[in-house]
Design a protein around this motif. Structure first.
Motif, PDB file in Angstrom:
ATOM      1  N   ILE A  25      46.360 -10.015  88.899  1.00  0.00           N
ATOM      2  CA  ILE A  25      47.387 -11.049  89.032  1.00  0.00           C
ATOM      3  C   ILE A  25      48.243 -11.006  87.774  1.00  0.00           C
ATOM      4  N   VAL A  26      49.521 -10.641  87.915  1.00  0.00           N
ATOM      5  CA  VAL A  26      50.420 -10.561  86.764  1.00  0.00           C
ATOM      6  C   VAL A  26      50.965 -11.954  86.477  1.00  0.00           C
ATOM      7  N   GLU A  27      50.675 -12.438  85.274  1.00  0.00           N
ATOM      8  CA  GLU A  27      51.146 -13.753  84.844  1.00  0.00           C
ATOM      9  C   GLU A  27      52.053 -13.565  83.635  1.00  0.00           C
ATOM     10  N   GLY A  28      53.317 -13.854  83.785  1.00  0.00           N
ATOM     11  CA  GLY A  28      54.243 -13.673  82.673  1.00  0.00           C
ATOM     12  C   GLY A  28      54.864 -12.293  82.702  1.00  0.00           C
ATOM     13  N   ILE A  29      54.116 -11.285  82.242  1.00  0.00           N
ATOM     14  CA  ILE A  29      54.680  -9.939  82.169  1.00  0.00           C
ATOM     15  C   ILE A  29      53.588  -8.872  82.183  1.00  0.00           C
ATOM     16  N   ALA A  30      53.911  -7.736  82.776  1.00  0.00           N
ATOM     17  CA  ALA A  30      53.070  -6.534  82.692  1.00  0.00           C
ATOM     18  C   ALA A  30      54.025  -5.380  82.424  1.00  0.00           C
ATOM     19  N   ALA A  31      54.193  -5.025  81.161  1.00  0.00           N
ATOM     20  CA  ALA A  31      55.163  -4.003  80.774  1.00  0.00           C
ATOM     21  C   ALA A  31      54.473  -2.833  80.110  1.00  0.00           C
ATOM     22  N   SER A  32      55.119  -1.657  80.217  1.00  0.00           N
ATOM     23  CA  SER A  32      54.650  -0.473  79.507  1.00  0.00           C
ATOM     24  C   SER A  32      53.184  -0.170  79.854  1.00  0.00           C
ATOM     25  N   ALA A  33      52.305  -0.094  78.853  1.00  0.00           N
ATOM     26  CA  ALA A  33      50.892   0.222  79.105  1.00  0.00           C
ATOM     27  C   ALA A  33      50.227  -0.817  80.000  1.00  0.00           C
ATOM     28  N   ALA A  34      50.688  -2.063  79.945  1.00  0.00           N
ATOM     29  CA  ALA A  34      50.100  -3.112  80.782  1.00  0.00           C
ATOM     30  C   ALA A  34      50.430  -2.899  82.254  1.00  0.00           C
ATOM     31  N   SER A  35      51.603  -2.310  82.542  1.00  0.00           N
ATOM     32  CA  SER A  35      51.933  -2.044  83.946  1.00  0.00           C
ATOM     33  C   SER A  35      51.013  -0.972  84.520  1.00  0.00           C
ATOM     34  N   LEU A  36      50.558  -0.036  83.671  1.00  0.00           N
ATOM     35  CA  LEU A  36      49.605   0.969  84.150  1.00  0.00           C
ATOM     36  C   LEU A  36      48.272   0.306  84.464  1.00  0.00           C
ATOM     37  N   ILE A  37      47.846  -0.637  83.621  1.00  0.00           N
ATOM     38  CA  ILE A  37      46.609  -1.377  83.892  1.00  0.00           C
ATOM     39  C   ILE A  37      46.708  -2.077  85.235  1.00  0.00           C
ATOM     40  N   ALA A  38      47.885  -2.646  85.525  1.00  0.00           N
ATOM     41  CA  ALA A  38      48.081  -3.370  86.787  1.00  0.00           C
ATOM     42  C   ALA A  38      47.860  -2.476  87.995  1.00  0.00           C
ATOM     43  N   MET A  39      48.151  -1.194  87.851  1.00  0.00           N
ATOM     44  CA  MET A  39      48.017  -0.274  88.989  1.00  0.00           C
ATOM     45  C   MET A  39      46.566  -0.102  89.429  1.00  0.00           C
ATOM     46  N   ALA A  40      45.600  -0.583  88.641  1.00  0.00           N
ATOM     47  CA  ALA A  40      44.187  -0.470  89.015  1.00  0.00           C
ATOM     48  C   ALA A  40      43.793  -1.499  90.066  1.00  0.00           C
ATOM     49  N   GLY A  41      44.673  -2.442  90.366  1.00  0.00           N
ATOM     50  CA  GLY A  41      44.324  -3.492  91.310  1.00  0.00           C
ATOM     51  C   GLY A  41      44.307  -3.013  92.752  1.00  0.00           C
ATOM     52  N   ALA A  42      43.237  -3.365  93.478  1.00  0.00           N
ATOM     53  CA  ALA A  42      43.229  -3.115  94.919  1.00  0.00           C
ATOM     54  C   ALA A  42      44.380  -3.894  95.540  1.00  0.00           C
ATOM     55  N   THR A  43      44.631  -5.090  94.989  1.00  0.00           N
ATOM     56  CA  THR A  43      45.838  -5.854  95.287  1.00  0.00           C
ATOM     57  C   THR A  43      46.457  -6.260  93.966  1.00  0.00           C
ATOM     58  N   VAL A  44      47.774  -6.182  93.880  1.00  0.00           N
ATOM     59  CA  VAL A  44      48.512  -6.605  92.696  1.00  0.00           C
ATOM     60  C   VAL A  44      49.431  -7.742  93.116  1.00  0.00           C
ATOM     61  N   THR A  45      49.225  -8.909  92.532  1.00  0.00           N
ATOM     62  CA  THR A  45      50.013 -10.088  92.884  1.00  0.00           C
ATOM     63  C   THR A  45      50.892 -10.479  91.709  1.00  0.00           C
ATOM     64  N   MET A  46      52.189 -10.640  91.966  1.00  0.00           N
ATOM     65  CA  MET A  46      53.145 -11.049  90.943  1.00  0.00           C
ATOM     66  C   MET A  46      53.349 -12.554  91.031  1.00  0.00           C
ATOM     67  N   SER A  47      53.055 -13.268  89.943  1.00  0.00           N
ATOM     68  CA  SER A  47      53.305 -14.703  89.905  1.00  0.00           C
ATOM     69  C   SER A  47      54.812 -14.954  89.924  1.00  0.00           C
ATOM     70  N   ALA A  48      55.213 -16.118  90.408  1.00  0.00           N
ATOM     71  CA  ALA A  48      56.631 -16.466  90.439  1.00  0.00           C
ATOM     72  C   ALA A  48      57.197 -16.435  89.027  1.00  0.00           C
ATOM     73  N   GLY A  49      58.315 -15.724  88.863  1.00  0.00           N
ATOM     74  CA  GLY A  49      58.941 -15.637  87.547  1.00  0.00           C
ATOM     75  C   GLY A  49      58.386 -14.558  86.648  1.00  0.00           C
ATOM     76  N   SER A  50      57.378 -13.841  87.095  1.00  0.00           N
ATOM     77  CA  SER A  50      56.798 -12.784  86.261  1.00  0.00           C
ATOM     78  C   SER A  50      57.667 -11.529  86.306  1.00  0.00           C
ATOM     79  N   VAL A  51      57.366 -10.594  85.415  1.00  0.00           N
ATOM     80  CA  VAL A  51      58.154  -9.369  85.279  1.00  0.00           C
ATOM     81  C   VAL A  51      57.220  -8.172  85.138  1.00  0.00           C
ATOM     82  N   MET A  52      57.642  -7.029  85.720  1.00  0.00           N
ATOM     83  CA  MET A  52      56.921  -5.777  85.512  1.00  0.00           C
ATOM     84  C   MET A  52      57.910  -4.734  85.001  1.00  0.00           C
ATOM     85  N   MET A  53      57.490  -3.956  84.021  1.00  0.00           N
ATOM     86  CA  MET A  53      58.355  -2.901  83.481  1.00  0.00           C
ATOM     87  C   MET A  53      57.607  -1.573  83.420  1.00  0.00           C
ATOM     88  N   ILE A  54      58.288  -0.514  83.856  1.00  0.00           N
ATOM     89  CA  ILE A  54      57.717   0.841  83.857  1.00  0.00           C
ATOM     90  C   ILE A  54      58.659   1.754  83.075  1.00  0.00           C
TER      91      ILE A  54
END
Length: 349
Positions: A74-103
């Motif tokens: 569950i991305v809360e706030g931001i998942a950028a750079s190396a954190a966005s790669l961590i997010a890819m490990a999710g069987a499901t990836v949920t973006m909270s309202a107002g959150s951001v992802m950067m690759i």
């Protein structure tokens, strides 16, 4: 450390890697946190990070993908750079309202001769190739498409992340404040984040100025092939899997030993009529012999006292009365005893 286990959930916030802004988490922190969670259980990981060390992000991604149980991000706030790669490990990836992802592409610096710079380029290309494959596996895009996205540096809203395949769902809950990070380092960072970092003085240079890398003579510089890079990554992943397995086995052994100690204490002849005290002695970490000695001197509970049970001696400690209800009665079984019972029941299945 900002890797916190709370109510069966894992919360990761701050810098990925060494502790910048006194807030961050490493792969070692995640290993410790995962050792407290049943490897077979479904795990929700709440992530809020502007990124950090690329190799640490890859290691943490590997830890989550190696879990036997389902891992959701569950991305809360931001998942950028190396954190966005961590997010890819999710069987499901949920973006909270107002959150951001950067690759984007991994970056680095070198101090030295042309050979040293060539080595840095080689390492960055290997990392970028590995990252692109991870993004491709999640999104359904080709590694080449993901590599183009990384080179351009893309920022995604929740809906855009879902549309591009990097996330699976959006949530209506309010997003948390983004984690501290020097967002001015990114070429395409939203102006709002750059202004926030400037206002808060989130500057890498002011907190941790870069140190020159130690120069070493160039020796037979040879560009690694994709297969060699893949082999190295596989070796690292297997090593991390072995660490997780060892930690899990160690936790299981500790639980088994605690179960056996509790069973032995509660089965003592001296424990009859003194069950509440026996339970208290177990939770306090007493050995079977120590518990037996204490129980042999304690009076039994009054058979005519109904629900009244033996009251352990008053403790003169900072945590005095912590495990008792306001009316003075012992709390229902909880803490270590409850976890031992639950684990024992699971092991018998």
């Amino acid at each position: 450390m900002a890797a916190i286990v709370e109510d069966g959930k894992l919360r990761l916030s701050g810098y990925v890697g060494d502790y910048y802004f006194e807030d961050g988490f490493t792969s070692a922190d995640v290993i410790v946190a995962l050792s407290q969670i049943d490897a077979e259980s479904e795990l929700d990981v709440h992530l809020n990070s502007g990124g950090g060390v690329a190799t640490e992000g890859a290691a943490i991604h590997a830890l989550f993908t190696a879990r036997p149980g389902v891992t959701n991000i569950i991305v809360e706030g931001i998942a950028a750079s190396a954190a966005s790669l961590i997010a890819m490990a999710g069987a499901t990836v949920t973006m909270s309202a107002g959150s951001v992802m950067m690759i984007h592409d991994p970056s680095g610096y070198t101090f030295g001769n042309s050979g040293e710079h060539s080595k840095t380029i080689e390492a960055l290309e290997a990392l970028a190739t590995s990252y692109a494959r991870v993004y491709a596996a999640k999104s359904g895009k080709s590694p080449e498409e993901c590599r183009d996205i990384m080179k351009a540096e893309h920022w995604y809203t929740p809906d855009q992340a879902v549309a591009e395949g990097f996330a699976d769902a959006t949530a209506t809950g309010k997003a948390k404040t983004v984690a501290a990070f020097d967002y001015g380092l990114f070429a395409q960072a939203p102006k709002k984040l750059v202004a926030l970092a400037k206002t808060k003085n989130w500057s890498m240079a002011s907190v941790h100025p870069p140190e020159p890398a130690t120069t070493t003579p160039a020796k037979d510089i040879k560009m690694a092939t994709d297969k060699e890079r893949a082999d190295r990554l596989e070796t690292e992943v297997n090593g991390l899997k072995d660490q997780v397995a060892k930690l899990t086995a160690s936790a299981d052994n500790a639980v088994k030993e605690a179960l056996e100690r509790r069973s032995a204490i509660m089965g003592l002849e001296e424990a009859k009529g003194r069950e509440a005290l026996a339970e208290h002695l177990f939770n306090s970490g007493n050995s079977v012999e120590a518990a037996k000695a204490t129980l042999s001197f304690a009076p039994k509970a009054d058979a005519d006292a109904g629900e009244q049970e033996y009251q352990p001696p008053k403790r003169m400690m900072n945590a005095e009365g912590l495990n008792r209800e306001p009316n003075g009665k012992p709390q229902a079984k909880g803490g270590l005893s409850a976890r031992m019972d639950a684990r024992a029941a699971k092991m018998k299945k």
